[in-house]
Every structure is written in structure tokens, then in C-alpha cells.
Design a protein around this motif. Structure first.
Motif, PDB file in Angstrom:
ATOM      1  N   ALA A  20       0.835  -1.203   0.000  1.00 32.70           N
ATOM      2  CA  ALA A  20       0.000   0.000   0.000  1.00 32.70           C
ATOM      3  C   ALA A  20       0.872   1.255   0.000  1.00 32.70           C
ATOM      4  CB  ALA A  20      -0.945  -0.009   1.194  1.00 32.70           C
ATOM      5  N   ASP A  21       1.909   1.268   0.824  1.00 28.67           N
ATOM      6  CA  ASP A  21       2.813   2.424   0.874  1.00 28.67           C
ATOM      7  C   ASP A  21       3.548   2.626  -0.444  1.00 28.67           C
ATOM      8  OD1 ASP A  21       2.054   2.877   3.496  1.00 28.67           O
ATOM      9  OD2 ASP A  21       3.890   2.015   4.364  1.00 28.67           O
ATOM     10  N   LEU A  22       4.045   1.525  -1.020  1.00 30.74           N
ATOM     11  CA  LEU A  22       4.762   1.609  -2.296  1.00 30.74           C
ATOM     12  C   LEU A  22       3.864   2.177  -3.385  1.00 30.74           C
ATOM     13  CD1 LEU A  22       7.213   0.728  -4.195  1.00 30.74           C
ATOM     14  CD2 LEU A  22       5.818  -1.292  -4.614  1.00 30.74           C
ATOM     15  N   LEU A  23       2.665   1.633  -3.492  1.00 31.31           N
ATOM     16  CA  LEU A  23       1.750   2.085  -4.534  1.00 31.31           C
ATOM     17  C   LEU A  23       1.288   3.520  -4.302  1.00 31.31           C
ATOM     18  CD1 LEU A  23      -0.243  -1.196  -5.079  1.00 31.31           C
ATOM     19  CD2 LEU A  23       1.361  -0.133  -6.669  1.00 31.31           C
ATOM     20  N   THR A  24       1.036   3.873  -3.056  1.00 31.57           N
ATOM     21  CA  THR A  24       0.633   5.246  -2.739  1.00 31.57           C
ATOM     22  C   THR A  24       1.718   6.226  -3.170  1.00 31.57           C
ATOM     23  OG1 THR A  24      -0.752   4.537  -0.907  1.00 31.57           O
ATOM     24  CG2 THR A  24      -0.002   6.812  -0.871  1.00 31.57           C
ATOM     25  N   THR A  25       2.965   5.908  -2.846  1.00 27.91           N
ATOM     26  CA  THR A  25       4.095   6.775  -3.213  1.00 27.91           C
ATOM     27  C   THR A  25       4.258   6.851  -4.723  1.00 27.91           C
ATOM     28  OG1 THR A  25       5.216   6.281  -1.138  1.00 27.91           O
ATOM     29  CG2 THR A  25       6.574   7.129  -2.938  1.00 27.91           C
ATOM     30  N   ASN A  26       4.236   5.692  -5.380  1.00 26.22           N
ATOM     31  CA  ASN A  26       4.406   5.683  -6.839  1.00 26.22           C
ATOM     32  C   ASN A  26       3.314   6.496  -7.539  1.00 26.22           C
ATOM     33  OD1 ASN A  26       6.745   4.191  -6.860  1.00 26.22           O
ATOM     34  ND2 ASN A  26       5.787   2.303  -7.574  1.00 26.22           N
ATOM     35  N   LEU A  27       2.083   6.325  -7.111  1.00 25.31           N
ATOM     36  CA  LEU A  27       0.978   7.029  -7.755  1.00 25.31           C
ATOM     37  C   LEU A  27       1.036   8.527  -7.479  1.00 25.31           C
ATOM     38  CD1 LEU A  27      -1.891   4.471  -7.097  1.00 25.31           C
ATOM     39  CD2 LEU A  27      -0.663   4.866  -9.242  1.00 25.31           C
TER      40      LEU A  27
END
Length: 139
Positions: A20-27
Motif C-alpha cells: 500500500a505504501d509503495l503504490l501510494t508513493t508511486n501514484l
């Protein structure tokens, strides 16, 4: 911030929080990844065999629900060890496709060929896999 589009229902699973953190940051940092994310439909189970952890990512065209365990009939099932799944994040995207011709790409290809990384559905759902790789890539 894109976290409002990610519903982590597996907060008790540490790996779900990492995703969730990775995707939130990437997006948040890459507008082009948000366009790809909005087009995603389907389920992806990620099975970390060494730590006996499975999470399922359910993409709903602009939203993502993360659930503990494997949902029924996911489109893709990624099976690998926990230290290898993050190798997928290092893949570069060139021309909208994963790039297997640099060090990171060759590493992922070697895992696939040796059976250390298995992706069920990669030939039946190549668009979902490519989009997943795109939004997870930190490159």
C-alpha cells in the motif's frame, strides 16, 4: 495523495502495508502511473512462499482493495520468496513494457527461468501483468 484510492483490508499483514505504501508513493510521484492504475481491472494474488503469506490485490478501475489471503480465481498468481518479489519493483518500463535487458530485468528473467518466480496467468492476462509491473516499478 492517492491513498484514498487504496483500501488496505489486510492491515494485519505487514506485506500488505508495504504494498500500500509503495503504490501510494508511486501514484503520488508519477502522474503517468495514475493513468495506468485507472485502467486496471482484475485480481492479483501474491504468494510469498517462504513466509507463508498471501495477499490479493483487487483492481476496480481506479481503486484498489488489498485483502489477506487468496481470493477466488485471481487473474494472476505471483509465487516467490519475499526477497524476490521486490525485484519486480526494480524493473524499468520502456515503451510501456517491462525492460528485461538491463541488470534488474535480467535478474527477474533469471528468477522466472529457474522457477524461483512463478506467475500463473502471465500469458492469459499479459495486459494486467504489464500494468501491475508499471505501477509497482520504482523506476
Amino acid at each position: 495523495m492517492e491513498s484514498e484510492f487504496i483500501d488496505n483490508r489486510a492491515s494485519e499483514v505487514p506485506f500488505a502495508g508495504i504494498l500500500a505504501d509503495l503504490l501510494t508513493t508511486n501514484l503520488a510521484q508519477h502522474p503517468e502511473k495514475r493513468e495506468v492504475f485507472r485502467k486496471m481491472q482484475g485480481g492479483v494474488a501474491i504468494d510469498l512462499v517462504d513466509i507463508e503469506t498471501v495477499v490479493t490485490l483487487i483492481f476496480t478501475g481506479g481503486g484498489l482493495r488489498i485483502e489477506a489471503g487468496a481470493s477466488e480465481n485471481p487473474d494472476l498468481i505471483i509465487r516467490t520468496a519475499s526477497d524476490r518479489v521486490m525485484d519486480l519493483n526494480a524493473l524499468r518500463i520502456v515503451g510501456g513494457l517491462p525492460w528485461y535487458f538491463d541488470e534488474a530485468g535480467r535478474k527477474v528473467a533469471a528468477h522466472l527461468l529457474a522457477g524461483r518466480l512463478k506467475i500463473d496467468g502471465m500469458f492469459t492476462h499479459p495486459v494486467l501483468l504489464t500494468r501491475l509491473t508499471n505501477i509497482m516499478s520504482v523506476m
